[in-house]
Design a protein around this motif. Sequence first.
Motif, PDB file in Angstrom:
ATOM      1  N   LEU A 161       0.808  -1.223   0.000  1.00  0.00           N
ATOM      2  CA  LEU A 161       0.000   0.000   0.000  1.00  0.00           C
ATOM      3  C   LEU A 161       0.834   1.263   0.000  1.00  0.00           C
ATOM      4  O   LEU A 161       0.328   2.337  -0.284  1.00  0.00           O
ATOM      5  N   GLY A 162       2.115   1.146   0.318  1.00  0.00           N
ATOM      6  CA  GLY A 162       2.948   2.320   0.487  1.00  0.00           C
ATOM      7  C   GLY A 162       3.375   2.982  -0.808  1.00  0.00           C
ATOM      8  O   GLY A 162       3.362   2.374  -1.880  1.00  0.00           O
ATOM      9  N   LYS A 163       3.756   4.214  -0.692  1.00  0.00           N
ATOM     10  CA  LYS A 163       4.357   4.962  -1.794  1.00  0.00           C
ATOM     11  C   LYS A 163       5.351   5.943  -1.185  1.00  0.00           C
ATOM     12  O   LYS A 163       5.325   6.205   0.034  1.00  0.00           O
ATOM     13  N   ASP A 164       6.214   6.495  -2.003  1.00  0.00           N
ATOM     14  CA  ASP A 164       7.215   7.442  -1.514  1.00  0.00           C
ATOM     15  C   ASP A 164       6.524   8.642  -0.868  1.00  0.00           C
ATOM     16  O   ASP A 164       5.596   9.217  -1.435  1.00  0.00           O
ATOM     17  N   ALA A 165       6.993   8.999   0.314  1.00  0.00           N
ATOM     18  CA  ALA A 165       6.357  10.082   1.066  1.00  0.00           C
ATOM     19  C   ALA A 165       6.435  11.426   0.352  1.00  0.00           C
ATOM     20  O   ALA A 165       5.650  12.338   0.644  1.00  0.00           O
ATOM     21  N   SER A 166       7.367  11.547  -0.604  1.00  0.00           N
ATOM     22  CA  SER A 166       7.510  12.816  -1.324  1.00  0.00           C
ATOM     23  C   SER A 166       6.425  13.002  -2.385  1.00  0.00           C
ATOM     24  O   SER A 166       6.242  14.109  -2.894  1.00  0.00           O
ATOM     25  N   ARG A 167       5.714  11.934  -2.717  1.00  0.00           N
ATOM     26  CA  ARG A 167       4.655  12.033  -3.727  1.00  0.00           C
ATOM     27  C   ARG A 167       3.405  12.669  -3.116  1.00  0.00           C
ATOM     28  O   ARG A 167       2.916  12.248  -2.071  1.00  0.00           O
ATOM     29  N   VAL A 168       2.883  13.659  -3.792  1.00  0.00           N
ATOM     30  CA  VAL A 168       1.709  14.377  -3.305  1.00  0.00           C
ATOM     31  C   VAL A 168       0.458  13.515  -3.494  1.00  0.00           C
ATOM     32  O   VAL A 168       0.318  12.810  -4.498  1.00  0.00           O
ATOM     33  N   ASN A 169      -0.440  13.565  -2.529  1.00  0.00           N
ATOM     34  CA  ASN A 169      -1.713  12.865  -2.651  1.00  0.00           C
ATOM     35  C   ASN A 169      -2.616  13.632  -3.615  1.00  0.00           C
ATOM     36  O   ASN A 169      -3.052  14.744  -3.316  1.00  0.00           O
ATOM     37  N   GLY A 170      -2.862  13.044  -4.776  1.00  0.00           N
ATOM     38  CA  GLY A 170      -3.724  13.685  -5.768  1.00  0.00           C
ATOM     39  C   GLY A 170      -5.131  13.129  -5.712  1.00  0.00           C
ATOM     40  O   GLY A 170      -5.456  12.268  -4.886  1.00  0.00           O
ATOM     41  N   SER A 171      -5.997  13.615  -6.590  1.00  0.00           N
ATOM     42  CA  SER A 171      -7.369  13.123  -6.641  1.00  0.00           C
ATOM     43  C   SER A 171      -7.397  11.756  -7.325  1.00  0.00           C
ATOM     44  O   SER A 171      -6.566  11.459  -8.186  1.00  0.00           O
ATOM     45  N   ILE A 172      -8.342  10.924  -6.921  1.00  0.00           N
ATOM     46  CA  ILE A 172      -8.505   9.588  -7.502  1.00  0.00           C
ATOM     47  C   ILE A 172      -9.966   9.420  -7.892  1.00  0.00           C
ATOM     48  O   ILE A 172     -10.859   9.458  -7.031  1.00  0.00           O
ATOM     49  N   ALA A 173     -10.202   9.247  -9.179  1.00  0.00           N
ATOM     50  CA  ALA A 173     -11.568   9.176  -9.687  1.00  0.00           C
ATOM     51  C   ALA A 173     -12.126   7.759  -9.705  1.00  0.00           C
ATOM     52  O   ALA A 173     -13.342   7.564  -9.628  1.00  0.00           O
ATOM     53  N   GLU A 198      -4.325   8.918   2.230  1.00  0.00           N
ATOM     54  CA  GLU A 198      -4.271   9.231   0.798  1.00  0.00           C
ATOM     55  C   GLU A 198      -5.655   9.124   0.176  1.00  0.00           C
ATOM     56  O   GLU A 198      -6.071   9.988  -0.606  1.00  0.00           O
ATOM     57  N   MET A 199      -6.390   8.066   0.504  1.00  0.00           N
ATOM     58  CA  MET A 199      -7.729   7.868  -0.049  1.00  0.00           C
ATOM     59  C   MET A 199      -8.678   8.985   0.401  1.00  0.00           C
ATOM     60  O   MET A 199      -9.491   9.479  -0.384  1.00  0.00           O
ATOM     61  N   LYS A 200      -8.553   9.381   1.659  1.00  0.00           N
ATOM     62  CA  LYS A 200      -9.415  10.451   2.169  1.00  0.00           C
ATOM     63  C   LYS A 200      -9.070  11.792   1.528  1.00  0.00           C
ATOM     64  O   LYS A 200      -9.956  12.558   1.143  1.00  0.00           O
ATOM     65  N   ASP A 201      -7.761  12.055   1.406  1.00  0.00           N
ATOM     66  CA  ASP A 201      -7.328  13.300   0.760  1.00  0.00           C
ATOM     67  C   ASP A 201      -7.790  13.350  -0.695  1.00  0.00           C
ATOM     68  O   ASP A 201      -8.121  14.419  -1.217  1.00  0.00           O
ATOM     69  N   ALA A 202      -7.794  12.165  -1.336  1.00  0.00           N
ATOM     70  CA  ALA A 202      -8.169  12.077  -2.751  1.00  0.00           C
ATOM     71  C   ALA A 202      -9.678  12.104  -2.952  1.00  0.00           C
ATOM     72  O   ALA A 202     -10.156  12.172  -4.085  1.00  0.00           O
ATOM     73  N   LYS A 203     -10.419  12.049  -1.820  1.00  0.00           N
ATOM     74  CA  LYS A 203     -11.889  11.968  -1.869  1.00  0.00           C
ATOM     75  C   LYS A 203     -12.324  10.798  -2.747  1.00  0.00           C
ATOM     76  O   LYS A 203     -13.272  10.889  -3.545  1.00  0.00           O
ATOM     77  N   ALA A 204     -11.610   9.689  -2.600  1.00  0.00           N
ATOM     78  CA  ALA A 204     -11.861   8.498  -3.416  1.00  0.00           C
ATOM     79  C   ALA A 204     -13.040   7.687  -2.878  1.00  0.00           C
ATOM     80  O   ALA A 204     -13.378   7.765  -1.689  1.00  0.00           O
ATOM     81  N   ASP A 205     -13.629   6.918  -3.750  1.00  0.00           N
ATOM     82  CA  ASP A 205     -14.645   5.925  -3.369  1.00  0.00           C
ATOM     83  C   ASP A 205     -13.859   4.641  -3.100  1.00  0.00           C
ATOM     84  O   ASP A 205     -13.511   3.911  -4.024  1.00  0.00           O
ATOM     85  N   TRP A 206     -13.541   4.371  -1.826  1.00  0.00           N
ATOM     86  CA  TRP A 206     -12.641   3.274  -1.507  1.00  0.00           C
ATOM     87  C   TRP A 206     -13.194   2.374  -0.405  1.00  0.00           C
ATOM     88  O   TRP A 206     -14.014   2.778   0.405  1.00  0.00           O
ATOM     89  N   GLN A 207     -12.715   1.132  -0.426  1.00  0.00           N
ATOM     90  CA  GLN A 207     -13.063   0.150   0.592  1.00  0.00           C
ATOM     91  C   GLN A 207     -11.803  -0.628   0.950  1.00  0.00           C
ATOM     92  O   GLN A 207     -10.955  -0.873   0.095  1.00  0.00           O
ATOM     93  N   MET A 208     -11.712  -1.027   2.222  1.00  0.00           N
ATOM     94  CA  MET A 208     -10.607  -1.882   2.643  1.00  0.00           C
ATOM     95  C   MET A 208     -11.177  -2.965   3.540  1.00  0.00           C
ATOM     96  O   MET A 208     -11.799  -2.671   4.562  1.00  0.00           O
ATOM     97  N   VAL A 209     -10.962  -4.221   3.133  1.00  0.00           N
ATOM     98  CA  VAL A 209     -11.505  -5.364   3.866  1.00  0.00           C
ATOM     99  C   VAL A 209     -10.357  -6.169   4.466  1.00  0.00           C
ATOM    100  O   VAL A 209      -9.403  -6.523   3.765  1.00  0.00           O
ATOM    101  N   TYR A 210     -10.463  -6.459   5.754  1.00  0.00           N
ATOM    102  CA  TYR A 210      -9.448  -7.252   6.448  1.00  0.00           C
ATOM    103  C   TYR A 210      -9.947  -8.695   6.629  1.00  0.00           C
ATOM    104  O   TYR A 210     -11.126  -8.908   6.916  1.00  0.00           O
ATOM    105  N   TYR A 211      -9.021  -9.650   6.496  1.00  0.00           N
ATOM    106  CA  TYR A 211      -9.367 -11.057   6.694  1.00  0.00           C
ATOM    107  C   TYR A 211      -8.579 -11.627   7.874  1.00  0.00           C
ATOM    108  O   TYR A 211      -7.346 -11.593   7.886  1.00  0.00           O
ATOM    109  N   ALA A 212      -9.304 -12.136   8.851  1.00  0.00           N
ATOM    110  CA  ALA A 212      -8.698 -12.649  10.076  1.00  0.00           C
ATOM    111  C   ALA A 212      -7.766 -13.824   9.800  1.00  0.00           C
ATOM    112  O   ALA A 212      -8.027 -14.650   8.904  1.00  0.00           O
TER     113      ALA A 212
END
Length: 255
Positions: A161-173, A198-212
């Motif tokens: 999930l990571g990316k270089d911290a120097s990359r700006v969080n842009g919009s995600i359509a 990043e997802m919140k800053d991008a105002k993205a329509d996102w989901q994250m599901v965790y599996y035990a």
Amino acid sequence: MKIKLLVLAMIMAANANAQLKAVAYKEGTQKLNGFAGVPKKPLRQKPGILILPAWMGINVHTKEVAAKLNALGYYTFVADIYGEGNAPSSPQQAGEKSGYFKSDPELYQKRIKAALDALIASGADKNNIVVIGYCFGGTGALEAARGGLNVKGVVSFHGGLGKDASRVNGSIATKVLVLHGADDPYVPQKDIEAFQKEMKDAKADWQMVYYANAVHAFTEKEAGNDNSKGAAYNEKADKRSWEHFIVFLEEIFSK
């Protein structure tokens, strides 16, 4: 009886994979070799699924995924990210080669775009595409979203999930779905928190599901079943993540 069923399953898988066609294509001067799958009965919108493999490159698992999606009416393409003559022969090499693309996201996005073009050339509608990826490929699926590629959705199966911290969080359509092992030791909490920000800053329509009880590579049967190694197959997580993925596709292509 079990042996007969196993042999039958292997034959069925081989026949399904045989429907995939090897395709040579290029990104710049680099020759690439992927696999295209054309459904016998395409869905009305001719949707396509681009499949990005894990760090060892195209394997049986990604071909099986392509065949399963073909049976559901989707066009598929299994991408070759490394290129002809560059496939890793060991996990150490895979780490080095995948790390190179992670450090050069623009190149990674270009390789993904080349595979998208090959998927469209096989018959998929250019405006009805979803990108999915496994492990290293899951990182690539997110890069497709970050790069603003023309795709309706991206899905990361146990991906970085990571990316270089120097990359700006842009919009995600595009819509984003992350399917994540709750005990994955290769994705630190700081990467999870940065991704969610990043997802919140991008105002993205996102989901994250965790599996035990799932660690890295939980969809890969070749990973074995020893969680202490950090990467292992988990049947329950594999089935649940597939179901979440199919619901995601149905939502995207329901209109």
